[in-house]
Design an enzyme around this catalytic site. Structure first.
Site, PDB file in Angstrom:
ATOM      1  N   ALA A  65      52.656  27.220  35.490  1.00  0.00           N
ATOM      2  CA  ALA A  65      52.626  28.205  34.465  1.00  0.00           C
ATOM      3  C   ALA A  65      51.451  29.257  34.765  1.00  0.00           C
ATOM      4  O   ALA A  65      50.629  28.692  35.579  1.00  0.00           O
ATOM      5  CB  ALA A  65      52.758  27.571  33.227  1.00  0.00           C
ATOM      6  N   GLY A 108      54.309  23.849  35.808  1.00  0.00           N
ATOM      7  CA  GLY A 108      55.582  24.528  35.886  1.00  0.00           C
ATOM      8  C   GLY A 108      56.428  24.507  37.263  1.00  0.00           C
ATOM      9  O   GLY A 108      57.526  24.471  37.336  1.00  0.00           O
ATOM     10  N   GLU A 111      57.980  21.286  37.731  1.00  0.00           N
ATOM     11  CA  GLU A 111      59.229  21.208  36.675  1.00  0.00           C
ATOM     12  C   GLU A 111      60.428  22.015  37.348  1.00  0.00           C
ATOM     13  O   GLU A 111      61.517  21.743  37.475  1.00  0.00           O
ATOM     14  CB  GLU A 111      58.687  22.022  35.354  1.00  0.00           C
ATOM     15  CG  GLU A 111      57.614  20.802  34.847  1.00  0.00           C
ATOM     16  CD  GLU A 111      57.134  21.495  33.633  1.00  0.00           C
ATOM     17  OE1 GLU A 111      56.675  22.546  33.654  1.00  0.00           O
ATOM     18  OE2 GLU A 111      56.992  20.885  32.430  1.00  0.00           O
ATOM     19  N   GLU A 131      48.816  19.261  33.609  1.00  0.00           N
ATOM     20  CA  GLU A 131      48.439  19.960  32.249  1.00  0.00           C
ATOM     21  C   GLU A 131      47.446  19.358  31.523  1.00  0.00           C
ATOM     22  O   GLU A 131      46.660  20.114  30.724  1.00  0.00           O
ATOM     23  CB  GLU A 131      49.852  20.192  31.518  1.00  0.00           C
ATOM     24  CG  GLU A 131      50.857  21.345  32.161  1.00  0.00           C
ATOM     25  CD  GLU A 131      51.753  20.570  33.258  1.00  0.00           C
ATOM     26  OE1 GLU A 131      51.517  19.495  33.568  1.00  0.00           O
ATOM     27  OE2 GLU A 131      52.752  21.132  33.556  1.00  0.00           O
TER      28      GLU A 131
HETATM   29  N1  CAA Z   1      48.173  30.246  36.811  1.00  0.00           N
HETATM   30  C1  CAA Z   1      47.449  31.592  37.297  1.00  0.00           C
HETATM   31  N2  CAA Z   1      46.766  31.537  38.324  1.00  0.00           N
HETATM   32  C2  CAA Z   1      46.690  30.974  39.208  1.00  0.00           C
HETATM   33  C3  CAA Z   1      47.251  29.532  38.870  1.00  0.00           C
HETATM   34  C4  CAA Z   1      47.884  29.381  37.896  1.00  0.00           C
HETATM   35  N3  CAA Z   1      48.627  28.032  37.409  1.00  0.00           N
HETATM   36  N4  CAA Z   1      47.099  28.755  40.200  1.00  0.00           N
HETATM   37  C5  CAA Z   1      46.475  29.196  41.044  1.00  0.00           C
HETATM   38  N5  CAA Z   1      46.032  30.539  40.320  1.00  0.00           N
HETATM   39  C6  CAA Z   1      45.276  31.765  41.260  1.00  0.00           C
HETATM   40  C7  CAA Z   1      43.840  31.298  40.868  1.00  0.00           C
HETATM   41  O1  CAA Z   1      43.289  31.789  39.498  1.00  0.00           O
HETATM   42  C8  CAA Z   1      43.276  32.198  42.220  1.00  0.00           C
HETATM   43  O2  CAA Z   1      43.326  33.560  41.531  1.00  0.00           O
HETATM   44  P1  CAA Z   1      41.835  34.347  42.109  1.00  0.00           P
HETATM   45  O3  CAA Z   1      41.799  34.563  43.497  1.00  0.00           O
HETATM   46  O4  CAA Z   1      42.427  35.766  41.350  1.00  0.00           O
HETATM   47  O5  CAA Z   1      40.750  33.724  41.312  1.00  0.00           O
HETATM   48  C9  CAA Z   1      44.290  31.871  43.089  1.00  0.00           C
HETATM   49  O6  CAA Z   1      45.628  31.726  42.585  1.00  0.00           O
HETATM   50  C10 CAA Z   1      44.158  31.185  44.208  1.00  0.00           C
HETATM   51  O7  CAA Z   1      43.898  29.813  43.581  1.00  0.00           O
HETATM   52  P2  CAA Z   1      42.461  28.983  43.962  1.00  0.00           P
HETATM   53  O8  CAA Z   1      41.369  29.946  44.432  1.00  0.00           O
HETATM   54  O9  CAA Z   1      42.280  28.337  42.911  1.00  0.00           O
HETATM   55  O10 CAA Z   1      43.140  28.218  45.216  1.00  0.00           O
HETATM   56  P3  CAA Z   1      42.627  26.752  45.647  1.00  0.00           P
HETATM   57  O11 CAA Z   1      43.239  26.311  46.965  1.00  0.00           O
HETATM   58  O12 CAA Z   1      41.143  26.625  45.585  1.00  0.00           O
HETATM   59  O13 CAA Z   1      42.910  25.694  44.689  1.00  0.00           O
HETATM   60  C11 CAA Z   1      44.916  24.840  43.163  1.00  0.00           C
HETATM   61  C12 CAA Z   1      44.654  25.624  44.594  1.00  0.00           C
HETATM   62  C13 CAA Z   1      44.246  23.422  43.237  1.00  0.00           C
HETATM   63  C14 CAA Z   1      46.459  24.914  43.062  1.00  0.00           C
HETATM   64  C15 CAA Z   1      44.302  25.611  42.002  1.00  0.00           C
HETATM   65  O14 CAA Z   1      44.659  26.892  41.997  1.00  0.00           O
HETATM   66  C16 CAA Z   1      44.920  24.898  40.799  1.00  0.00           C
HETATM   67  O15 CAA Z   1      44.462  24.088  40.129  1.00  0.00           O
HETATM   68  N6  CAA Z   1      45.770  25.660  39.995  1.00  0.00           N
HETATM   69  C17 CAA Z   1      46.196  25.480  38.609  1.00  0.00           C
HETATM   70  C18 CAA Z   1      47.090  24.402  38.757  1.00  0.00           C
HETATM   71  C19 CAA Z   1      47.635  23.987  37.411  1.00  0.00           C
HETATM   72  O16 CAA Z   1      46.841  23.553  36.441  1.00  0.00           O
HETATM   73  N7  CAA Z   1      48.981  24.099  37.089  1.00  0.00           N
HETATM   74  C20 CAA Z   1      49.402  23.825  35.731  1.00  0.00           C
HETATM   75  C21 CAA Z   1      49.537  25.024  34.834  1.00  0.00           C
HETATM   76  S1  CAA Z   1      49.919  24.782  33.176  1.00  0.00           S
HETATM   77  C22 CAA Z   1      51.846  24.673  33.253  1.00  0.00           C
HETATM   78  O17 CAA Z   1      52.370  24.662  34.116  1.00  0.00           O
HETATM   79  C23 CAA Z   1      52.325  24.361  31.841  1.00  0.00           C
HETATM   80  C24 CAA Z   1      53.629  23.802  31.750  1.00  0.00           C
HETATM   81  O18 CAA Z   1      54.284  22.858  32.393  1.00  0.00           O
HETATM   82  C25 CAA Z   1      54.879  24.627  30.789  1.00  0.00           C
END
Ligand code: CAA
Length: 257
Positions: A65, A108, A111, A131
């Site tokens: 998400a 997500g 999911e 999460e």
């Molecule tokens: N939401 C918003 N933006 C996201 C994102 C997310 N889930 N995942 C990545 N991005 C964005 C980053 O913020 C970044 O943007 P900027 O360049 O503007 O800063 C861009 O995508 C590239 O990401 P990274 O620089 O972080 O890339 P990386 O290769 O260093 O890391 C990653 C990759 C490990 C996937 C890391 O991006 C990460 O941990 N992302 C979040 C993953 C996460 O926690 N997902 C769960 C979300 S909660 C959810 O999904 C709830 C639900 O089930 C209902």
């Protein structure tokens, strides 16, 4: 107009949907989720669509998400969030979905993978429910579907530690049906979808429905449900065509009737 999806219906009846928000690793913001639900709703009643392939890009299927969007929501905001309703529409899509997964499938994104009926993954794919690291838990089926897909111990480890698993592990555990070299994932998913698109559409939809039902019911009820669907299909033209074509040693020509 679609801002976050690239879509194309191929002549063989396969609808290709590519999640296209590369600047955020295809994070599923509410608008993207709405576009996906709308696209699938339209495909549900479009006879030209017989199967769907959903992919991301080489870096990410979807990284979850949209965390920035989530940051603005308080409890009341979460309670009136349109997202659950959009997920329900995706879950209710009656035709088969094949996911082609490369890179991150997290939160997500994982999911969404579990909303697909078949998952083809590149060896570079990573599946996880991170999460817990954000102080929350999965909210779009990540506990309920994951435990059914990979079993209690692995699902619990993934949800409580937030650590992702490799594509190979996901395949061994049953979350993924086939592994490919990363550059061949989409091609293989399209092949599988093509094979399905050639089958009798009503039988395919009934099979999907009955298979999914098995996750929600006990064996006797599931068997009864299966038998009813099997019996109903006896009234279709395609069933007669399929059997006749076998006997006449030719390819069947299914009409979805
Ligand atoms: N939401 C918003 N933006 C996201 C994102 C997310 N889930 N995942 C990545 N991005 C964005 C980053 O913020 C970044 O943007 P900027 O360049 O503007 O800063 C861009 O995508 C590239 O990401 P990274 O620089 O972080 O890339 P990386 O290769 O260093 O890391 C990653 C990759 C490990 C996937 C890391 O991006 C990460 O941990 N992302 C979040 C993953 C996460 O926690 N997902 C769960 C979300 S909660 C959810 O999904 C709830 C639900 O089930 C209902």
């Amino acid at each position: 107009m679609l801002n976050y999806l690239l879509t194309e219906t191929l002549p063989n009846g396969v609808l290709r949907i590519q999640l296209h928000r590369p600047e955020a690793l295809n994070a599923l913001n509410t608008a993207l989720l709405g576009e996906l639900a709308d696209t699938l709703d339209a495909a549900a009643t479009d006879d030209a669509v017989r199967a769907v392939v959903i992919s991301g890009d080489s870096r990410a299927f979807a990284a979850g998400a949209d965390i920035r969007e989530m940051a603005d929501l308080d409890m009341v905001g979460v309670m009136s969030d349109p997202r659950p309703q959009r997920w329900s529409r995706i879950a209710a899509f009656p035709k088969p979905i094949v996911a082609a997964v490369n890179g991150f499938a997290l939160g997500g994104g994982c999911e969404l993978v579990m909303h697909a009926d078949i998952v083809i993954a590149g060896r570079d794919a990573r599946f996880g429910q991170p999460e817990i690291k954000l102080g929350i838990i999965p909210g779009a089926g990540g506990t309920q579907r994951l435990i059914r897909a990979v079993g209690k111990s692995l699902a619990t480890q993934m949800v409580l530690t937030g650590e992702p698993i490799s594509a190979e592990r996901a395949c061994d555990a049953g979350l993924v049906s086939e592994l490919t070299e990363p550059e061949l994932t989409l091609e293989r998913a399209l092949q599988v979808a093509d094979q399905i698109a050639k089958q009798a559409p009503l039988a395919v939809q009934q099979a999907k429905d009955v298979l999914l039902r098995s996750q929600e019911t006990h064996l006797a009820a599931g068997l009864s449900y299966e038998r009813k669907a099997f019996t109903m299909l006896a009234a279709t033209e395609d069933r007669n065509e399929g059997i006749r074509a076998f006997i006449e040693k030719r390819r069947p020509e299914y009409k979805g009737r």
